[in-house]
Design a protein around this motif. Structure first.
Motif, PDB file in Angstrom:
ATOM      1  N   ARG A 123      18.875  -3.570  26.153  1.00  0.00           N
ATOM      2  CA  ARG A 123      19.813  -4.695  26.211  1.00  0.00           C
ATOM      3  C   ARG A 123      19.330  -5.794  27.151  1.00  0.00           C
ATOM      4  N   PHE A 124      18.472  -5.441  28.118  1.00  0.00           N
ATOM      5  CA  PHE A 124      17.932  -6.435  29.032  1.00  0.00           C
ATOM      6  C   PHE A 124      16.553  -6.920  28.575  1.00  0.00           C
ATOM      7  N   GLY A 125      15.745  -6.053  28.028  1.00  0.00           N
ATOM      8  CA  GLY A 125      14.402  -6.417  27.609  1.00  0.00           C
ATOM      9  C   GLY A 125      13.428  -6.563  28.764  1.00  0.00           C
ATOM     10  N   GLU A 126      13.864  -6.177  29.956  1.00  0.00           N
ATOM     11  CA  GLU A 126      13.022  -6.261  31.150  1.00  0.00           C
ATOM     12  C   GLU A 126      13.471  -5.175  32.120  1.00  0.00           C
ATOM     13  N   CYS A 127      12.637  -4.915  33.115  1.00  0.00           N
ATOM     14  CA  CYS A 127      12.985  -3.867  34.082  1.00  0.00           C
ATOM     15  C   CYS A 127      14.185  -4.302  34.909  1.00  0.00           C
ATOM     16  N   LEU A 128      14.774  -3.364  35.606  1.00  0.00           N
ATOM     17  CA  LEU A 128      15.968  -3.664  36.399  1.00  0.00           C
ATOM     18  C   LEU A 128      15.673  -4.633  37.541  1.00  0.00           C
TER      19      LEU A 128
END
Length: 136
Positions: A123-128
């Motif tokens: 859902r983000f497409g990137e790390c936290l």
């Protein structure tokens, strides 16, 4: 695999007159030999039981089914013959390498390129870390 009748369930019906809802070894009521939960005949197993034993159906169709109620739904599990089951196939080294590569890609951030010890949330497409930095 000719006789799928259960002595216990037949005796219950004869003794008390109670008909078990999901007991139909001849398949007249449900169109397929049917058994209640925990009453599958010996020599038959579900897919999960086959997998736990290192087997697979081997292209054979199910020969019976288990029916039970869970909350308001009717659940079903198909039964396969153990004597016709084949050993599970193992992945080739190339397949294992492709799986490892795909799983590694799921852990690599598209923004910073770091390999993380967790799967990147889709859902983000990137790390936290990158996601928290882009929110401020």
């Amino acid at each position: 695999m000719t006789d799928l009748r259960s002595v216990d369930l037949d005796a219950l019906a004869d003794r008390t007159g109670i008909r078990v809802e999901f007991y139909d070894p001849a398949g007249t009521r449900y169109g397929f030999p049917t058994f209640p939960y925990h009453f599958a005949p010996t020599g038959l197993a579900t897919r999960r039981q086959l997998r736990a034993a290192g087997l697979r159906p081997g292209g054979h169709d199910p020969v019976a089914q288990i029916l039970w109620r869970h909350r308001a739904q009717r659940r079903i599990a198909y039964l396969y013959r153990l004597d016709l089951a084949a050993p599970k196939r193992t992945a080739t080294p190339a397949q294992r390498e492709a799986i490892a590569k795909a799983l590694r890609a799921r852990r690599t951030c598209r923004v910073c390129g770091d390999l993380k010890p967790y799967y990147i949330p889709r859902r983000f497409g990137e790390c936290l870390d990158c996601h928290e930095g882009s929110q401020s």
